[in-house]
Design a protein around this motif. Structure first.
Motif, PDB file in Angstrom:
ATOM      1  N   HIS A  14      46.431  38.610  35.413  1.00 41.13           N
ATOM      2  CA  HIS A  14      45.906  38.380  36.768  1.00 41.13           C
ATOM      3  C   HIS A  14      47.005  37.794  37.652  1.00 41.13           C
ATOM      4  CE1 HIS A  14      43.310  37.665  40.037  1.00 41.13           C
ATOM      5  NE2 HIS A  14      43.000  36.403  39.769  1.00 41.13           N
ATOM      6  N   ARG A  15      46.995  38.216  38.904  1.00 43.84           N
ATOM      7  CA  ARG A  15      48.117  37.829  39.781  1.00 43.84           C
ATOM      8  C   ARG A  15      48.019  36.386  40.294  1.00 43.84           C
ATOM      9  NH1 ARG A  15      46.851  41.724  45.006  1.00 43.84           N
ATOM     10  NH2 ARG A  15      44.818  40.883  45.529  1.00 43.84           N
ATOM     11  N   ARG A  66      38.783  35.762  40.341  1.00 43.85           N
ATOM     12  CA  ARG A  66      37.886  36.112  41.437  1.00 43.85           C
ATOM     13  C   ARG A  66      36.453  36.277  40.910  1.00 43.85           C
ATOM     14  NH1 ARG A  66      38.217  37.993  46.466  1.00 43.85           N
ATOM     15  NH2 ARG A  66      40.487  37.960  46.393  1.00 43.85           N
ATOM     16  N   LEU A  74      30.612  35.578  34.049  1.00 42.11           N
ATOM     17  CA  LEU A  74      31.551  36.504  33.388  1.00 42.11           C
ATOM     18  C   LEU A  74      32.848  35.785  33.022  1.00 42.11           C
ATOM     19  CD1 LEU A  74      31.184  39.893  35.277  1.00 42.11           C
ATOM     20  CD2 LEU A  74      30.954  39.511  32.820  1.00 42.11           C
ATOM     21  N   ARG A  81      32.225  47.437  52.075  1.00 42.66           N
ATOM     22  CA  ARG A  81      33.347  48.006  51.312  1.00 42.66           C
ATOM     23  C   ARG A  81      33.551  49.493  51.593  1.00 42.66           C
ATOM     24  NH1 ARG A  81      31.355  46.495  45.549  1.00 42.66           N
ATOM     25  NH2 ARG A  81      29.381  46.731  46.638  1.00 42.66           N
ATOM     26  N   ALA A 112      37.084  43.675  36.077  1.00 41.85           N
ATOM     27  CA  ALA A 112      38.124  43.465  35.063  1.00 41.85           C
ATOM     28  C   ALA A 112      37.559  42.694  33.875  1.00 41.85           C
ATOM     29  CB  ALA A 112      39.310  42.721  35.672  1.00 41.85           C
ATOM     30  N   PHE A 135      41.757  47.478  36.698  1.00 38.68           N
ATOM     31  CA  PHE A 135      40.497  47.266  37.435  1.00 38.68           C
ATOM     32  C   PHE A 135      40.777  46.376  38.628  1.00 38.68           C
ATOM     33  CE2 PHE A 135      39.296  47.837  32.951  1.00 38.68           C
ATOM     34  CZ  PHE A 135      38.631  49.048  33.089  1.00 38.68           C
ATOM     35  N   ILE A 136      41.429  46.938  39.605  1.00 40.26           N
ATOM     36  CA  ILE A 136      41.790  46.132  40.779  1.00 40.26           C
ATOM     37  C   ILE A 136      40.971  46.580  41.995  1.00 40.26           C
ATOM     38  CG2 ILE A 136      44.059  45.522  39.884  1.00 40.26           C
ATOM     39  CD1 ILE A 136      45.270  47.679  41.684  1.00 40.26           C
ATOM     40  N   GLY A 137      39.823  47.180  41.722  1.00 39.19           N
ATOM     41  CA  GLY A 137      38.912  47.590  42.787  1.00 39.19           C
ATOM     42  C   GLY A 137      38.848  49.105  42.953  1.00 39.19           C
ATOM     43  N   VAL A 153      44.202  44.754  33.797  1.00 43.18           N
ATOM     44  CA  VAL A 153      44.790  44.216  35.029  1.00 43.18           C
ATOM     45  C   VAL A 153      43.678  43.913  36.031  1.00 43.18           C
ATOM     46  CG1 VAL A 153      46.519  44.565  36.830  1.00 43.18           C
ATOM     47  CG2 VAL A 153      46.784  45.710  34.630  1.00 43.18           C
ATOM     48  N   GLY A 154      43.675  42.696  36.565  1.00 41.90           N
ATOM     49  CA  GLY A 154      42.686  42.304  37.569  1.00 41.90           C
ATOM     50  C   GLY A 154      41.983  41.032  37.164  1.00 41.90           C
ATOM     51  N   GLY A 155      41.394  40.351  38.146  1.00 38.08           N
ATOM     52  CA  GLY A 155      40.709  39.100  37.849  1.00 38.08           C
ATOM     53  C   GLY A 155      39.313  39.060  38.446  1.00 38.08           C
ATOM     54  N   GLY A 156      38.780  40.236  38.800  1.00 35.49           N
ATOM     55  CA  GLY A 156      37.436  40.312  39.388  1.00 35.49           C
ATOM     56  C   GLY A 156      36.376  40.574  38.324  1.00 35.49           C
ATOM     57  N   ASP A 157      35.142  40.747  38.776  1.00 31.96           N
ATOM     58  CA  ASP A 157      34.034  40.997  37.842  1.00 31.96           C
ATOM     59  C   ASP A 157      34.268  42.260  37.011  1.00 31.96           C
ATOM     60  OD1 ASP A 157      32.261  38.842  38.270  1.00 31.96           O
ATOM     61  OD2 ASP A 157      31.691  39.704  40.201  1.00 31.96           O
ATOM     62  N   GLU A 197      34.294  42.204  33.024  1.00 30.74           N
ATOM     63  CA  GLU A 197      33.217  42.938  32.355  1.00 30.74           C
ATOM     64  C   GLU A 197      33.816  43.982  31.407  1.00 30.74           C
ATOM     65  OE1 GLU A 197      29.100  43.763  34.237  1.00 30.74           O
ATOM     66  OE2 GLU A 197      30.378  45.469  34.722  1.00 30.74           O
TER      67      GLU A 197
HETATM   68  P1  NAP Z   1      37.323  42.913  43.275  1.00 28.04           P
HETATM   69  O1  NAP Z   1      36.244  41.886  43.239  1.00 28.04           O
HETATM   70  O2  NAP Z   1      37.873  43.333  44.593  1.00 28.04           O
HETATM   71  O3  NAP Z   1      38.506  42.332  42.364  1.00 28.04           O
HETATM   72  C1  NAP Z   1      39.714  42.994  42.269  1.00 28.04           C
HETATM   73  C2  NAP Z   1      40.662  42.154  41.430  1.00 28.04           C
HETATM   74  O4  NAP Z   1      41.884  42.853  41.301  1.00 28.04           O
HETATM   75  C3  NAP Z   1      40.966  40.782  42.045  1.00 28.04           C
HETATM   76  O5  NAP Z   1      41.063  39.801  41.061  1.00 28.04           O
HETATM   77  C4  NAP Z   1      42.317  41.028  42.724  1.00 28.04           C
HETATM   78  O6  NAP Z   1      43.143  39.889  42.743  1.00 28.04           O
HETATM   79  C5  NAP Z   1      42.943  42.052  41.810  1.00 28.04           C
HETATM   80  N1  NAP Z   1      43.845  42.936  42.514  1.00 28.04           N
HETATM   81  C6  NAP Z   1      43.612  43.639  43.648  1.00 28.04           C
HETATM   82  N2  NAP Z   1      44.683  44.374  43.982  1.00 28.04           N
HETATM   83  C7  NAP Z   1      45.612  44.114  43.028  1.00 28.04           C
HETATM   84  C8  NAP Z   1      46.924  44.582  42.797  1.00 28.04           C
HETATM   85  N3  NAP Z   1      47.503  45.485  43.622  1.00 28.04           N
HETATM   86  N4  NAP Z   1      47.605  44.143  41.714  1.00 28.04           N
HETATM   87  C9  NAP Z   1      47.030  43.250  40.868  1.00 28.04           C
HETATM   88  N5  NAP Z   1      45.797  42.776  41.026  1.00 28.04           N
HETATM   89  C10 NAP Z   1      45.094  43.196  42.099  1.00 28.04           C
HETATM   90  O7  NAP Z   1      36.898  44.281  42.563  1.00 28.04           O
HETATM   91  P2  NAP Z   1      35.906  44.521  41.325  1.00 28.04           P
HETATM   92  O8  NAP Z   1      36.162  43.566  40.243  1.00 28.04           O
HETATM   93  O9  NAP Z   1      35.960  45.989  41.052  1.00 28.04           O
HETATM   94  O10 NAP Z   1      34.473  44.200  41.928  1.00 28.04           O
HETATM   95  C11 NAP Z   1      33.991  44.909  43.069  1.00 28.04           C
HETATM   96  C12 NAP Z   1      32.614  44.352  43.436  1.00 28.04           C
HETATM   97  O11 NAP Z   1      31.666  44.715  42.437  1.00 28.04           O
HETATM   98  C13 NAP Z   1      32.587  42.831  43.531  1.00 28.04           C
HETATM   99  O12 NAP Z   1      31.726  42.468  44.566  1.00 28.04           O
HETATM  100  C14 NAP Z   1      32.029  42.401  42.202  1.00 28.04           C
HETATM  101  O13 NAP Z   1      31.364  41.149  42.251  1.00 28.04           O
HETATM  102  C15 NAP Z   1      31.054  43.547  41.903  1.00 28.04           C
HETATM  103  N6  NAP Z   1      30.868  43.696  40.443  1.00 28.04           N
HETATM  104  C16 NAP Z   1      29.928  42.936  39.852  1.00 28.04           C
HETATM  105  C17 NAP Z   1      29.741  43.010  38.474  1.00 28.04           C
HETATM  106  C18 NAP Z   1      28.718  42.161  37.834  1.00 28.04           C
HETATM  107  O14 NAP Z   1      28.175  41.313  38.504  1.00 28.04           O
HETATM  108  N7  NAP Z   1      28.412  42.345  36.563  1.00 28.04           N
HETATM  109  C19 NAP Z   1      30.525  43.868  37.718  1.00 28.04           C
HETATM  110  C20 NAP Z   1      31.508  44.620  38.344  1.00 28.04           C
HETATM  111  C21 NAP Z   1      31.672  44.515  39.730  1.00 28.04           C
HETATM  112  P3  NAP Z   1      42.801  38.654  43.722  1.00 28.04           P
HETATM  113  O15 NAP Z   1      41.652  37.953  43.062  1.00 28.04           O
HETATM  114  O16 NAP Z   1      44.057  37.863  43.745  1.00 28.04           O
HETATM  115  O17 NAP Z   1      42.461  39.255  45.050  1.00 28.04           O
END
Ligand code: NAP
Length: 310
Positions: free
Chosen positions: A176-177, A182, A187, A257, A158, A238-240, A152-156, A160
């Motif tokens: 992804h919602r 994102r 990736l 953050r 999720a 993985f929604i943060g 679950v999730g569309g960020g990095d 990775e």
């Molecule tokens: P993130 O970037 O905040 O992404 C969270 C994802 O979860 C988003 O796609 C979001 O959807 C979705 N989401 C949030 N709340 C939700 C909910 N209640 N229900 C369903 N989906 C939900 O978090 P992250 O992926 O953990 O990354 C955190 C930071 O670390 C970012 O800056 C990222 O670039 C960095 N990071 C980098 C790498 C890398 O470069 N290799 C690896 C991991 C993390 P929406 O898109 O619609 O908001």
């Protein structure tokens, strides 16, 4: 005169970072006081089996490892209080800390309050955590060899972790919602080109279904509100992450953050206050890295206290 609630080192958090810090501070004969926080032994204690912490070739339960960390720190004089710090004053030394019931002061503070994976807060999520629902692919991916999982999730994170899970799982379905990721392009492309990964767009999970373990999720398309059950063996969320840094706002430098900023020596922006583990680490988030940061923070805190005695 110092009051009886004064300590050289107070450590906030009883996960791998906090208890490793306690071990090192205790071995320097500083009798550190550790506040356990809400979850004794931290997030890692919720993991069914930890197989990547060196020294345990057969793996060890998260709670069992946490108990061993505690025993080892206590053996050298650390004291663990089952309480939570609710407010701090880090503006001058000795630093002041309030728990639910008492006030304390300390010459040095090590913050190891961790970060919590954000939860979906849907039916079945809590009940099936550790039984198919996971927030850590590195910890639990191996258990899904040859199985189907959803991410679950569309960020990095999720993507990775979805890519990592393809080492084990037969199929990985990313839910992804929105219909746009994102995550960054590299990736995103890597995931889209991976034959084991498929995407379900514009959708959220409304329920996780299963008796003993996960057997399906209920998916809702947010565009047309259609719902359906989707069979799966595991749900990786993985929604943060959310660092547990609320009470330090205004006292310590943090990133946007809410992660506490530390230098290589685990110093925060306030001399005498150190941070270790996930509260200061949005990247690695492993038991072994948190334990290492905790040890480093305690070594520096001991130097700091020695410098006060000069
Ligand atoms: P993130 O970037 O905040 O992404 C969270 C994802 O979860 C988003 O796609 C979001 O959807 C979705 N989401 C949030 N709340 C939700 C909910 N209640 N229900 C369903 N989906 C939900 O978090 P992250 O992926 O953990 O990354 C955190 C930071 O670390 C970012 O800056 C990222 O670039 C960095 N990071 C980098 C790498 C890398 O470069 N290799 C690896 C991991 C993390 P929406 O898109 O619609 O908001």
């Amino acid at each position: 005169m110092q009051d009886k609630n004064h300590h050289s080192i107070i450590i906030l958090g009883s996960g791998p970072a906090g208890l490793s810090a306690a071990l090192y501070a205790a071995r320097a004969e500083l009798k550190p006081l550790v506040f356990s926080g809400l979850v004794l032994h931290g997030q890692a204690s919720l993991t069914h089996s930890i197989e990547n912490y060196p020294g345990f070739p057969e793996g060890i339960g998260g709670e069992a490892l946490g108990s061993l960390f505690q025993q080892q720190a206590e053996r050298f004089g650390a004291v663990v209080e089952y309480d939570q710090v609710t407010a701090v004053d880090l503006s001058k030394r000795p630093f002041r800390l309030e728990t639910y019931s008492k006030s304390y002061s300390a010459d040095s503070v090590i913050i190891a309050t961790g970060a919590d994976a954000k939860k979906m807060n849907i039916p079945g999520e809590k009940e099936l955590t550790g039984r198919g629902v996971s927030y850590c692919a590195t910890c639990d991916g191996w258990f899904f060899k040859g199985k189907d999982v959803v991410v679950v999730g569309g960020g990095d994170s999720a993507l990775e972790e979805a890519i990592f899970l393809t080492r084990f799982a037969k199929n990985v379905t990313v839910i992804h919602r929105r219909n746009e990721l994102r995550a960054g392009t590299i990736l995103a492309n890597r995931a889209k080109n991976n034959l084991k990964i498929t995407f379900i767009w514009d959708s959220i999970i409304t329920e996780i279904i299963g008796d003993e373990t996960v057997s399906a999720v209920r998916i809702k398309n947010v565009r047309n509100n259609e719902e359906r059950n989707f069979k799966t063996d595991g749900v990786f969320v993985f929604i943060g992450h959310k660092p547990n840094s609320e009470i330090f706002k205004g006292h310590l430098e943090m990133d946007e953050r809410g992660y506490v900023i530390v230098d290589k020596l685990m110093h925060t922006s306030v001399p005498g206050v150190f941070a270790a583990g996930e509260i200061a680490d949005p990247i690695f988030r492993q038991v072994v890295t948190s334990a290492g940061m905790g040890a480093a923070a305690a070594i520096q805190a001991v130097h700091f206290i020695e410098s006060l005695e000069d």
